[in-house]
Design a protein around this motif. Structure first.
Motif, PDB file in Angstrom:
ATOM      1  N   PRO A 148      41.636  64.783  47.407  1.00  0.00           N
ATOM      2  CA  PRO A 148      41.259  63.951  48.709  1.00  0.00           C
ATOM      3  C   PRO A 148      41.362  64.701  50.053  1.00  0.00           C
ATOM      4  CG  PRO A 148      42.546  62.668  47.358  1.00  0.00           C
ATOM      5  CD  PRO A 148      42.435  64.057  46.769  1.00  0.00           C
ATOM      6  N   GLY A 149      40.446  64.330  51.163  1.00  0.00           N
ATOM      7  CA  GLY A 149      40.716  65.003  52.300  1.00  0.00           C
ATOM      8  C   GLY A 149      39.568  65.065  53.167  1.00  0.00           C
ATOM      9  N   ALA A 150      39.687  66.044  54.109  1.00  0.00           N
ATOM     10  CA  ALA A 150      38.487  66.181  55.039  1.00  0.00           C
ATOM     11  C   ALA A 150      37.334  66.810  54.397  1.00  0.00           C
ATOM     12  CB  ALA A 150      39.015  67.084  56.225  1.00  0.00           C
ATOM     13  N   ILE A 151      36.196  66.553  54.987  1.00  0.00           N
ATOM     14  CA  ILE A 151      34.966  66.929  54.307  1.00  0.00           C
ATOM     15  C   ILE A 151      34.695  68.420  55.144  1.00  0.00           C
ATOM     16  CG2 ILE A 151      33.726  64.722  54.161  1.00  0.00           C
ATOM     17  CD1 ILE A 151      32.485  65.255  56.575  1.00  0.00           C
ATOM     18  N   ASP A 152      34.107  68.998  54.114  1.00  0.00           N
ATOM     19  CA  ASP A 152      33.997  70.642  54.234  1.00  0.00           C
ATOM     20  C   ASP A 152      32.717  70.960  55.228  1.00  0.00           C
ATOM     21  OD1 ASP A 152      31.406  70.423  52.864  1.00  0.00           O
ATOM     22  OD2 ASP A 152      32.609  71.158  50.810  1.00  0.00           O
ATOM     23  N   ALA A 153      32.518  72.150  55.682  1.00  0.00           N
ATOM     24  CA  ALA A 153      31.717  72.441  56.720  1.00  0.00           C
ATOM     25  C   ALA A 153      30.039  72.512  56.185  1.00  0.00           C
ATOM     26  CB  ALA A 153      31.789  73.951  56.892  1.00  0.00           C
ATOM     27  N   ASP A 154      29.793  72.339  54.803  1.00  0.00           N
ATOM     28  CA  ASP A 154      28.464  72.041  54.311  1.00  0.00           C
ATOM     29  C   ASP A 154      28.168  70.549  54.594  1.00  0.00           C
ATOM     30  OD1 ASP A 154      27.858  74.483  53.634  1.00  0.00           O
ATOM     31  OD2 ASP A 154      28.603  74.483  51.407  1.00  0.00           O
ATOM     32  N   ALA A 155      29.187  69.707  54.147  1.00  0.00           N
ATOM     33  CA  ALA A 155      29.010  68.306  54.473  1.00  0.00           C
ATOM     34  C   ALA A 155      28.706  67.932  55.856  1.00  0.00           C
ATOM     35  CB  ALA A 155      30.155  67.710  53.837  1.00  0.00           C
ATOM     36  N   MET A 156      29.672  68.596  56.760  1.00  0.00           N
ATOM     37  CA  MET A 156      29.312  68.315  58.318  1.00  0.00           C
ATOM     38  C   MET A 156      27.973  68.628  58.765  1.00  0.00           C
ATOM     39  SD  MET A 156      31.955  66.985  59.781  1.00  0.00           S
ATOM     40  CE  MET A 156      31.918  67.604  61.463  1.00  0.00           C
ATOM     41  N   ARG A 157      27.322  70.084  58.123  1.00  0.00           N
ATOM     42  CA  ARG A 157      26.294  70.260  58.916  1.00  0.00           C
ATOM     43  C   ARG A 157      25.019  69.285  57.894  1.00  0.00           C
ATOM     44  NH1 ARG A 157      22.999  72.229  55.466  1.00  0.00           N
ATOM     45  NH2 ARG A 157      24.236  73.158  53.936  1.00  0.00           N
ATOM     46  N   VAL A 158      25.374  68.595  56.759  1.00  0.00           N
ATOM     47  CA  VAL A 158      24.342  67.635  56.418  1.00  0.00           C
ATOM     48  C   VAL A 158      24.265  66.748  57.688  1.00  0.00           C
ATOM     49  CG1 VAL A 158      24.054  66.192  54.821  1.00  0.00           C
ATOM     50  CG2 VAL A 158      24.291  68.456  54.075  1.00  0.00           C
ATOM     51  N   LEU A 159      25.709  65.966  57.834  1.00  0.00           N
ATOM     52  CA  LEU A 159      25.590  64.880  58.602  1.00  0.00           C
ATOM     53  C   LEU A 159      25.025  65.352  60.038  1.00  0.00           C
ATOM     54  CD1 LEU A 159      29.194  63.739  58.030  1.00  0.00           C
ATOM     55  CD2 LEU A 159      27.111  62.446  57.567  1.00  0.00           C
ATOM     56  N   HIS A 160      25.211  66.494  60.567  1.00  0.00           N
ATOM     57  CA  HIS A 160      24.671  66.818  61.865  1.00  0.00           C
ATOM     58  C   HIS A 160      22.963  66.992  62.068  1.00  0.00           C
ATOM     59  CE1 HIS A 160      28.188  67.543  64.272  1.00  0.00           C
ATOM     60  NE2 HIS A 160      28.793  67.948  63.465  1.00  0.00           N
TER      61      HIS A 160
ATOM     62  N   SER B 206      40.314  56.472  50.401  1.00  0.00           N
ATOM     63  CA  SER B 206      41.246  57.358  49.450  1.00  0.00           C
ATOM     64  C   SER B 206      40.702  57.092  48.222  1.00  0.00           C
ATOM     65  CB  SER B 206      42.596  56.681  49.477  1.00  0.00           C
ATOM     66  OG  SER B 206      42.751  55.388  49.113  1.00  0.00           O
ATOM     67  N   LYS B 207      39.706  56.258  47.858  1.00  0.00           N
ATOM     68  CA  LYS B 207      39.324  56.009  46.521  1.00  0.00           C
ATOM     69  C   LYS B 207      38.242  57.278  45.845  1.00  0.00           C
ATOM     70  CE  LYS B 207      39.265  51.136  46.328  1.00  0.00           C
ATOM     71  NZ  LYS B 207      39.981  50.784  47.519  1.00  0.00           N
ATOM     72  N   LEU B 208      38.010  58.212  47.137  1.00  0.00           N
ATOM     73  CA  LEU B 208      37.201  59.186  46.831  1.00  0.00           C
ATOM     74  C   LEU B 208      37.960  60.322  46.128  1.00  0.00           C
ATOM     75  CD1 LEU B 208      34.462  58.934  49.598  1.00  0.00           C
ATOM     76  CD2 LEU B 208      34.108  58.327  47.149  1.00  0.00           C
ATOM     77  N   ASN B 209      37.540  61.277  45.287  1.00  0.00           N
ATOM     78  CA  ASN B 209      38.164  62.517  44.955  1.00  0.00           C
ATOM     79  C   ASN B 209      37.475  63.688  45.716  1.00  0.00           C
ATOM     80  OD1 ASN B 209      39.892  61.407  42.952  1.00  0.00           O
ATOM     81  ND2 ASN B 209      38.260  61.571  41.510  1.00  0.00           N
ATOM     82  N   ASN B 210      36.434  63.426  46.057  1.00  0.00           N
ATOM     83  CA  ASN B 210      35.457  64.582  46.851  1.00  0.00           C
ATOM     84  C   ASN B 210      34.701  64.021  47.815  1.00  0.00           C
ATOM     85  OD1 ASN B 210      34.083  66.755  47.730  1.00  0.00           O
ATOM     86  ND2 ASN B 210      33.777  67.618  45.588  1.00  0.00           N
ATOM     87  N   PRO B 211      35.302  63.788  49.159  1.00  0.00           N
ATOM     88  CA  PRO B 211      34.549  63.290  50.057  1.00  0.00           C
ATOM     89  C   PRO B 211      33.155  64.039  50.525  1.00  0.00           C
ATOM     90  CG  PRO B 211      37.041  63.365  50.691  1.00  0.00           C
ATOM     91  CD  PRO B 211      36.907  64.008  49.390  1.00  0.00           C
ATOM     92  N   SER B 212      33.365  65.412  50.369  1.00  0.00           N
ATOM     93  CA  SER B 212      32.366  66.179  50.789  1.00  0.00           C
ATOM     94  C   SER B 212      31.062  66.037  49.891  1.00  0.00           C
ATOM     95  CB  SER B 212      32.765  67.738  50.746  1.00  0.00           C
ATOM     96  OG  SER B 212      33.639  68.117  51.797  1.00  0.00           O
TER      97      SER B 212
END
Length: 121
Positions: free
Chosen positions: A1-13, A32-38
């Motif tokens: 778990p943690g922050a979203i990666d650059a690819d996920a950020m790009r998708v959001l933008h 925190s229930k998500l294993n892979n936020p990205s």
């Protein structure tokens, strides 16, 4: 778990603001229930784009989308079987309203399953 990666950020933008905000709200709710936020962000973006494509740009949730969202919320709240059973006894609109109240007030509702039981009865 943690922050979203650059690819996920790009998708959001690249998404319309309201869709990106919807995804971020979903992400915050699941927390925190998500294993892979990205992966979650990317998958939700695909769902929203697909729903938008099917409706010619107008995002109208299909019965399948509503049922999927309903199931995700029930799972993330950790409702016991009694509460799940009670929810199945009421119309989907009522059940969805109850779940929406739970999501909005989850910090002040102590026993989520007891809340459902009170609301249904």
């Amino acid at each position: 778990p943690g922050a979203i990666d650059a690819d996920a950020m790009r998708v959001l933008h690249e998404m319309p603001t309201d869709s990106a905000m919807e995804i971020l709200n979903d992400l915050e709710f699941k927390g925190s229930k998500l294993n892979n936020p990205s992966a979650f962000v990317t998958a939700r973006a695909r769902q929203l784009v697909s729903a938008s494509d099917r409706t010619g740009g107008q995002r109208t949730p299909s019965g399948e989308d509503v049922q999927g969202a309903y199931s995700e919320i029930v799972e993330s709240l950790g409702l016991d079987e009694k509460a799940r059973s009670l929810l199945r006894e009421v119309p989907i609109e009522e059940a969805t309203n109850m779940l929406q109240t739970l999501v909005e007030q989850r910090s002040v509702i102590g026993n989520i399953s007891a809340f459902i039981t009170r609301e249904v009865r």
